[in-house]
Scaffold this motif. Structure first.
Motif, PDB file in Angstrom:
ATOM      1  N   GLU A   8      -3.276  -7.060   1.363  1.00  0.00           N
ATOM      2  CA  GLU A   8      -2.138  -6.163   1.572  1.00  0.00           C
ATOM      3  C   GLU A   8      -2.183  -4.921   0.693  1.00  0.00           C
ATOM      4  O   GLU A   8      -1.769  -3.846   1.121  1.00  0.00           O
ATOM      5  CB  GLU A   8      -0.821  -6.920   1.396  1.00  0.00           C
ATOM      6  N   GLU A   9      -2.694  -5.044  -0.524  1.00  0.00           N
ATOM      7  CA  GLU A   9      -2.783  -3.878  -1.405  1.00  0.00           C
ATOM      8  C   GLU A   9      -3.693  -2.812  -0.797  1.00  0.00           C
ATOM      9  O   GLU A   9      -3.408  -1.617  -0.869  1.00  0.00           O
ATOM     10  CB  GLU A   9      -3.289  -4.272  -2.803  1.00  0.00           C
ATOM     11  N   GLU A  10      -4.800  -3.244  -0.195  1.00  0.00           N
ATOM     12  CA  GLU A  10      -5.715  -2.307   0.468  1.00  0.00           C
ATOM     13  C   GLU A  10      -5.027  -1.646   1.657  1.00  0.00           C
ATOM     14  O   GLU A  10      -5.197  -0.445   1.893  1.00  0.00           O
ATOM     15  CB  GLU A  10      -6.972  -3.021   0.947  1.00  0.00           C
ATOM     16  N   LEU A  11      -4.279  -2.429   2.419  1.00  0.00           N
ATOM     17  CA  LEU A  11      -3.589  -1.873   3.586  1.00  0.00           C
ATOM     18  C   LEU A  11      -2.538  -0.850   3.169  1.00  0.00           C
ATOM     19  O   LEU A  11      -2.417   0.208   3.784  1.00  0.00           O
ATOM     20  CB  LEU A  11      -2.955  -2.994   4.414  1.00  0.00           C
ATOM     21  N   LYS A  12      -1.791  -1.156   2.115  1.00  0.00           N
ATOM     22  CA  LYS A  12      -0.797  -0.199   1.621  1.00  0.00           C
ATOM     23  C   LYS A  12      -1.464   1.100   1.200  1.00  0.00           C
ATOM     24  O   LYS A  12      -0.968   2.191   1.504  1.00  0.00           O
ATOM     25  CB  LYS A  12      -0.019  -0.795   0.440  1.00  0.00           C
ATOM     26  N   ALA A  13      -2.597   1.001   0.533  1.00  0.00           N
ATOM     27  CA  ALA A  13      -3.329   2.196   0.106  1.00  0.00           C
ATOM     28  C   ALA A  13      -3.838   2.987   1.313  1.00  0.00           C
ATOM     29  O   ALA A  13      -3.783   4.221   1.316  1.00  0.00           O
ATOM     30  CB  ALA A  13      -4.483   1.804  -0.812  1.00  0.00           C
ATOM     31  N   HIS A  32      -0.192  -7.516   8.722  1.00  0.00           N
ATOM     32  CA  HIS A  32      -1.261  -8.304   8.132  1.00  0.00           C
ATOM     33  C   HIS A  32      -1.589  -9.475   9.060  1.00  0.00           C
ATOM     34  O   HIS A  32      -0.696 -10.222   9.453  1.00  0.00           O
ATOM     35  CB  HIS A  32      -0.835  -8.798   6.748  1.00  0.00           C
ATOM     36  N   VAL A  61      -2.501   3.059   4.324  1.00  0.00           N
ATOM     37  CA  VAL A  61      -1.338   3.693   4.950  1.00  0.00           C
ATOM     38  C   VAL A  61      -1.017   4.994   4.221  1.00  0.00           C
ATOM     39  O   VAL A  61      -0.835   6.047   4.833  1.00  0.00           O
ATOM     40  CB  VAL A  61      -0.116   2.735   4.954  1.00  0.00           C
ATOM     41  N   GLU A  62      -0.984   4.935   2.903  1.00  0.00           N
ATOM     42  CA  GLU A  62      -0.664   6.126   2.115  1.00  0.00           C
ATOM     43  C   GLU A  62      -1.728   7.207   2.247  1.00  0.00           C
ATOM     44  O   GLU A  62      -1.408   8.388   2.381  1.00  0.00           O
ATOM     45  CB  GLU A  62      -0.491   5.748   0.643  1.00  0.00           C
ATOM     46  N   GLY A  82       2.544   2.287   8.956  1.00  0.00           N
ATOM     47  CA  GLY A  82       2.749   0.933   8.472  1.00  0.00           C
ATOM     48  C   GLY A  82       1.581   0.041   8.833  1.00  0.00           C
ATOM     49  O   GLY A  82       0.558   0.512   9.331  1.00  0.00           O
ATOM     50  N   TYR A  83       1.740  -1.255   8.585  1.00  0.00           N
ATOM     51  CA  TYR A  83       0.681  -2.205   8.875  1.00  0.00           C
ATOM     52  C   TYR A  83       1.261  -3.576   9.178  1.00  0.00           C
ATOM     53  O   TYR A  83       2.377  -3.893   8.782  1.00  0.00           O
ATOM     54  CB  TYR A  83      -0.314  -2.308   7.706  1.00  0.00           C
TER      55      TYR A  83
END
Length: 123
Positions: free
Chosen positions: A89-94, A106, A96-97, A103-104
């Motif tokens: 999830e940390e990679e996905l948040k990065a 998981h 997205v930014e 959004g994403y």
């Protein structure tokens, strides 16, 4: 009332079939693409989706690169992008930014979570 259009781009046919069924049941028009080239055919044939659901990990051209291309193009930059991936999830948040996605989801995700995420983005 015209149905909202969603373009699903994912190389996993199981995921695209699931998403199509869930989203059509929820009242959306859904088009599927197994890769970026197929997605581009939909986009440039005049079918502008209201939302793109995009797999991050695809062969040849990754989802984050596809998102970057769409976000840098005037014709597609305003289309919200919802990533789907099994990455942390940390990679996905990065992602997205850094790519301007909206959004994403998981993987694995439940059908109600898909509908809720789409409704949140499309209103």
């Amino acid at each position: 009332m015209e149905k909202r259009k969603i373009l699903v781009i994912d190389d996993d046919e199981t995921i695209t079939t699931l998403l199509r069924g869930v989203l059509e049941w929820a009242g959306y028009e859904v088009r599927l693409a197994g890769n970026a080239a197929e997605a581009n055919r939909h986009l440039w044939e005049g079918v502008k989706p209201d939302l793109i659901i995009l797999d991050v990990m695809m062969p040849f051209l990754s989802g984050d690169r596809v998102a970057g291309i769409y976000k840098s193009n005037e014709a597609t930059r305003d289309i919200p992008i919802l990533y789907v991936s099994g990455r942390p999830e940390e990679e996905l948040k990065a992602l997205v930014e850094s790519t301007g996605a909206s959004g994403y989801l998981h993987k694995p995700f439940g059908t109600s979570k898909v509908v809720a995420a789409v409704q949140a983005l499309l209103g």
